[in-house]
Design an enzyme around this catalytic site. Structure first.
Site, short mmCIF file in Angstrom:
data_model
loop_
_atom_site.label_atom_id
_atom_site.label_comp_id
_atom_site.label_asym_id
_atom_site.label_seq_id
_atom_site.Cartn_x
_atom_site.Cartn_y
_atom_site.Cartn_z
N GLU A 71 -22.82 10.61 20.43
CA GLU A 71 -21.48 10.08 20.75
C GLU A 71 -21.51 9.19 21.98
O GLU A 71 -20.86 8.15 22.02
CB GLU A 71 -20.48 11.23 20.95
CG GLU A 71 -20.21 12.06 19.70
CD GLU A 71 -19.79 11.23 18.50
OE1 GLU A 71 -19.17 10.16 18.69
OE2 GLU A 71 -20.09 11.63 17.36
N LYS B 164 8.17 1.72 0.43
CA LYS B 164 8.76 1.03 -0.72
C LYS B 164 9.91 1.83 -1.31
O LYS B 164 11.01 1.30 -1.53
CB LYS B 164 7.70 0.78 -1.79
CG LYS B 164 6.56 -0.10 -1.32
CD LYS B 164 5.56 -0.37 -2.42
CE LYS B 164 4.78 0.86 -2.84
NZ LYS B 164 3.94 1.44 -1.78
N PRO C 283 0.83 -1.21 0.00
CA PRO C 283 0.00 0.00 0.00
C PRO C 283 0.87 1.26 0.00
O PRO C 283 2.05 1.19 0.33
CB PRO C 283 -0.79 -0.10 1.31
CG PRO C 283 -0.54 -1.44 1.85
CD PRO C 283 0.67 -1.99 1.23
N THR D 290 4.10 2.85 2.71
CA THR D 290 4.64 1.83 3.60
C THR D 290 6.16 1.75 3.52
O THR D 290 6.77 0.92 4.18
CB THR D 290 4.06 0.45 3.27
OG1 THR D 290 4.12 0.26 1.87
CG2 THR D 290 2.64 0.34 3.74
#
Ligand code: ADP
Ligand code: MG
Ligand code: ZN
Length: 637
Positions: free
Chosen positions: A453, A237, A232, A235
């Site tokens: 909430e 690369k 992805p 990450t």
């Protein structure tokens, strides 16, 4: 974070470049000349050259001598077909036609008696509707102007670009653009890449080869030519590729897939050729092609396939086959869409190694945070593990960004150290956007948001399987949330049970459920909850085999799993309808459950919501304190 001091645009030697320019210029000139020549050729062929002009009076006297066979009226002249034997032939005329005719032309003088004269002497006359062939017309009115414009435009662009000092521009035809980045030293090593143990291990062999190619050559082993880094976005690369070069201490040449793709066919291919040429001059080295999917897409042969891209890809394939494998050149490529790559790229001898670069796990995230906070002054209360826990699903780039955001916030607050609260706030900014204090909610809206909430939080705390809440806030955020509940996982989970998914859906739907119970009305504020809940419910049925109706049948598959891929149905239409029904059933059940949980705990809901309404932000502990106080000791978390 990745400043590259040695990064320089690798301009090829200047002589070569201007030589290229000259060639292009010559090419254009030659083209212009040739096309002019052809144009003239066509013109003369079609308008039947080989004519001489004669005086109108001479023409009349020829008619009266009966030397004229035929006359053709044109818009601005008369074409005269005369018998050569009865005519004095001027020297401009070089050709006498087979039937002994010569052709003259003469101007029109508005002679009203002409037709009569012609009739008298039995001369055929006519007026052609059209003077030229359609092909010629088309050529003249469409092709020529376009060609002309193209040439003019090209020339202008060429000189403009040159003046501006730019390299490629639109006239980068045939010239490999100087977009290759060459770095003697990347300055990045494996130490800068946290986690990613397996990826590093796979790359270690490549590094060893670059250090020591002889060892491999001696034994007769062929080294892998290329490795594909898959994972992805964000990450690491690109970072890993640089680190390989750094570890191996070799030149790093990088180019992005999109750099190859240009308007003109053939440019990409020539860039690939050039890249490999440069690489072999600089061996040992690493060639890194980032985002290779831009050129490496499957060649599907469909009508809209892109010739340029295919040529580029073919060139890349043949260069990869062609280069000397003993030369210590390794090609790395990165992509987050491995599924679209052409099979030919992945076969042995090309990018046959696939190195998966996954999103980091808990330990990985902590390590990445450590690497990036190395140069940041941290306060004593900072607990990176807690941050790592709160950021499940974040990629390395997100974490690097978070640390920086936290440091910026510390500066804004006038502090000299980064505290845990800065980091937590940074996490929230990444998850939900910046706080938007200037967006004022009306008190009614604020109350609804508070109940919404707290509804989420209560459902979460009251179901055993849910994660305890970390913080609840009703301060609006820039990413659209009017308030939100931050959950805090205690440990990293790789598997989820069916019950866990169900209870998570219940939590998502409990916000809206609270609105229903308390205000007897519903608002638009739950759309995101609904979307997420539906997605989860759908995956349960279509992908995880968690419904009775479809058992373990796969109904959908995920495309592009490294990007936020979309699910596509792989079943029949009727089955899709049944799938929808099944999802609706799950959602209904979970909705009911959320309503009943909140109804049973109405007192806690009211008290906590009022407290939140007043304070705007409460912590998980404050929340649990009130809950325990209201419910006695029944709930212990
Ligand atoms: P990708 O090429 O996979 O999209 P990058 O390599 O460009 O991602 O990563 C972007 C940034 O994220 C890096 O420059 C680095 O700062 C940070 N980063 C990503 N992964 C890691 C990691 N494993 N360790 C340290 N930093 C990382
Ligand atoms: Mg990248
Ligand atoms: Zn909600």
């Amino acid at each position: 974070m990745q400043d590259n001091p040695d990064l320089k645009k690798n301009s090829e030697n200047g002589g070569d470049k201007s030589g290229n320019n000259k060639k292009i210029l010559m090419g254009i000139l030659a083209f212009a000349l040739i096309s002019t020549f052809f144009m003239n050729f066509f013109m003369s062929a079609f308008s039947g050259g080989n004519m001489a002009e004669i005086e109108y009076s001479d023409f009349i006297s020829l008619v009266e001598k009966d030397a004229v066979n035929a006359v053709e009226f044109e818009s601005d002249r008369l074409i005269v077909y005369a018998d050569a034997s009865k005519t004095e032939i001027p020297k401009e005329i070089s050709k006498i036609y087979n039937n002994g005719e010569v052709i003259f032309y003469t101007g029109i003088v508005g002679d009203l008696e002409l037709v009569g004269t012609l009739k008298e002497h039995n001369v055929k006359f006519s007026r052609k509707v059209k003077n030229s062939s359609p092909v010629f017309d088309f050529f003249m009115s469409w092709i020529m102007p376009i060609l002309f414009l193209y040439i003019a435009f090209s020339l202008i662009m060429h000189f403009a670009v040159k003046k501006l000092g730019g390299g490629g521009g639109i006239m980068g035809v045939g010239k490999s653009n100087a977009k290759v980045y060459m770095q003697k030293e990347t300055g990045v090593t494996f130490k800068d890449v946290a986690g990613q143990g397996e990826a590093k291990e796979s790359l270690q062999e490549i590094i060893d080869f670059l250090h020591n190619p002889d060892k491999y050559i001696k034994i007769g082993a062929k080294q892998p030519k290329g490795a594909l880094l898959v994972g992805p976005p964000g990450t690491g690369k690109t970072l890993l590729a640089k680190a390989v070069a750094g570890e191996a201490n070799v030149t790093f040449m990088s180019l992005s897939g999109s750099d190859f793709v240009e308007m003109f066919v053939g440019v990409g291919a020539s860039r690939v050729r050039d890249l490999f040429k440069q690489a072999s001059e600089n061996a040992p080295c690493i060639i890194f092609i980032d985002e290779i999917d831009a050129i490496g897409k499957k060649r599907d042969g469909s009508a809209n396939s892109n010739d340029e891209r295919e040529q580029t890809l073919n060139q890349l394939l043949s260069e990869m086959d062609g280069f000397d494998s003993s030369k210590a050149i390794v090609i790395l490529a990165a992509t987050n869409r491995p599924d679209v790559l052409d099979k030919a790229l992945l076969r042995p001898g090309r990018f046959d190694r696939r190195i998966i670069v996954e999103k980091p796990d808990l330990i990985g995230r902590e390590d990445i945070l450590k690497v990036h906070s190395k140069d940041v002054i941290l306060g004593d209360d900072v607990d990176l593990k807690a941050i790592a826990l709160a950021t499940s699903g974040a990629a390395g780039a997100d974490l690097a960004n978070m640390v920086n955001e936290a440091a910026l916030r510390a500066v804004r607050m006038g502090r000299e150290k980064v505290l845990q609260e800065d980091l937590m706030e940074a996490v929230e900014v990444i998850i939900a956007g910046k706080e938007k204090k200037d967006r004022i909610l009306s008190s009614k809206e604020k109350r609804i948001v508070a109940f919404h909430e707290v509804g989420h939080a209560l459902a979460s705390a009251l179901q055993k399987n849910s994660q305890p809440v970390q913080k609840i806030t009703i301060v609006p955020r820039t990413m659209g949330a009017l308030g939100y509940t931050m959950q805090m996982p205690e440990e990293e989970k790789y598997l989820m049970t069916k019950d866990e998914i169900i209870s998570e859906i219940v939590v998502l739907l409990a916000g809206r459920a609270a609105e229903e119970i308390v205000f007897d009305t519903v608002t638009t504020g739950a759309s995101n909850d609904i979307e997420r809940a539906t997605k989860m419910g759908r995956s349960m049925v279509s992908q995880y085999g968690m419904s009775e109706k479809f058992d373990m049948m796969a109904l959908e598959s995920t495309e592009n799993k490294y990007l936020d891929g979309r699910n596509v149905a792989i079943c029949g239409e009727n089955t899709v309808a049944a799938l929808d029904e099944e999802v609706l059933k799950i959602i209904r059940e979970c909705h009911q459950k959320a309503v009943s949980i909140l109804k049973e705990n109405r007192k806690a809901l009211d008290e906590i919501a009022e407290y939140l309404y007043e304070k705007e932000t409460i912590t998980g502990e404050q929340f649990m304190d009130i809950l325990k106080k209201v419910n006695g000791d029944e709930i212990s978390q």
